[in-house]
Design an enzyme around this catalytic site. Sequence first.
Site, PDB file in Angstrom:
ATOM      1  N   ASN A 217     -26.361  35.703   8.305  1.00 53.01           N
ATOM      2  CA  ASN A 217     -27.969  35.781   9.181  1.00 53.01           C
ATOM      3  C   ASN A 217     -29.042  36.077   8.046  1.00 53.01           C
ATOM      4  O   ASN A 217     -28.667  36.059   6.773  1.00 53.01           O
ATOM      5  CB  ASN A 217     -27.785  37.153  10.009  1.00 53.01           C
ATOM      6  CG  ASN A 217     -27.582  38.336   9.283  1.00 53.01           C
ATOM      7  OD1 ASN A 217     -28.210  38.753   8.705  1.00 53.01           O
ATOM      8  ND2 ASN A 217     -26.147  39.222   9.652  1.00 53.01           N
ATOM      9  N   LYS A 295     -10.900  24.223   1.832  1.00 54.34           N
ATOM     10  CA  LYS A 295     -12.084  23.766   2.030  1.00 54.34           C
ATOM     11  C   LYS A 295     -11.748  22.637   3.478  1.00 54.34           C
ATOM     12  O   LYS A 295     -10.963  21.609   3.285  1.00 54.34           O
ATOM     13  CB  LYS A 295     -12.908  23.047   1.391  1.00 54.34           C
ATOM     14  CG  LYS A 295     -14.143  22.495   1.608  1.00 54.34           C
ATOM     15  CD  LYS A 295     -15.166  21.828   0.722  1.00 54.34           C
ATOM     16  CE  LYS A 295     -16.304  21.229   1.277  1.00 54.34           C
ATOM     17  NZ  LYS A 295     -16.937  19.968   0.718  1.00 54.34           N
TER      18      LYS A 295
END
Length: 412
Positions: A217, A295
Amino acid sequence: MWNIARVMRVLSGKSILLIVAGGIAAYKSLELVRRLKDRGALVRCVLTEAGARFVTPLSLAALSGEKVHQDLFSLTDEVEMGHIRLAREADLVVVAPATADLMARMQAGMANDLASAILLATRAPILLAPSMNTAMWEHAATQANLKSLRQRGCKTVGPQDGDLACGEVGAGRLAELSDILAAIDDGFSAGPLKGLRALVTSGPTHEPIDPVRFIANRSSGKQGHAIAAALAGAGAKVTLVSGPVSIPDPAGMCVVHVETAEQMLAACQKSLPADIAVCAAAVADWKVKTPAGQKLKKAKGAAVPSLELATNPDILATLSGLKKERPRLVVGFAAETQNISAHAKAKLEAKGADWILANDVSEGSGTFGGDSNQVHLITRSGIETWPRMSKSHVAQELAERVARAFKKGKKA
Ligand code: CTP
């Protein structure tokens, strides 16, 4: 009149690391060493390369009765008393004179000589006594460095106005020794929160999706870090548990760096007991249930991955709900975009906190990442709206409230 008996008691057994940087006022550091020794302090001196142009290591060694440290890469020094030990064993680090150059390197977090490496490694409070030419002092770069060092918790004394060695008249003279000694004395004497332990969470958390991606955030950590610095400035022994931020660690406290909410909770639990807990971190409410070990690849034609989320622990609610070791005062934040006080009041109850500082993080409020904040303090006795002010001012105000509450022996 300086009260020697009182100062003797204050500095007796204290270890002061004096860093002497290269300025004409360096000669005054010799008298400072003598006065600190008179007051019972153990004084260790670090002389920068430029400082050694103004005073000799021999004079400092003779007055302090200790070896003078000059070289980051001295093998003998590192074996006998390495820079980390010098940094760790000091109760207070005093930089006198603090030059524009050393403050700039400190601000940048550089460690390219022994003095700057110690200033980066120490967790002791730092007192700077700047001294330089007026134009250098007034330069925007020096003032910006100073502001940022103060925000990190460094204390300063001086400089004074007067005739300078360079022939100019203005600000830049090293503070009077009596003022430096008084500031050192203050550094050891009881702040209103002396003897209390505080735990502060700050910054965002990063919740991994795979080894390279995460959920995060916009929290900068500025408010939480400022609160940690203000509580430390008021004398509390502070542990700051910080998520990933790009601002520097404040001085004079223990800083634990974490990434995820779970790590943040574990670090908080480890730092207990504490008298005060301030949860200023913007903890991610959810984590990815099973982060990928490798990944995630976007194979041709493959479906867009969907993330299954799981709830993170609520650190504020966990600390508030502790049966054993609950901090006496638990303060939370409420980041809201609408119905601020109603939502914040509900959070106070739901999380069992004692106080909530509610702030508006709606788009355009400038709170996330900005330098100012407008908060409402919600306690069980009501709501107070504070004017918009800088985040360090909000932190000072909160520290004063905390001090008042502990003085009264109450929580609000
Ligand atoms: N908090 C926490 N742990 C969490 C979530 C929040 O410790 N997992 C703390 C924050 O540090 C803050 C307070 O709880 O002190 C409120 O955080 P906020 O983001 O405003 O509220 P949430 O609890 O996340 O609720 P919502 O997002 O629904 O407003």
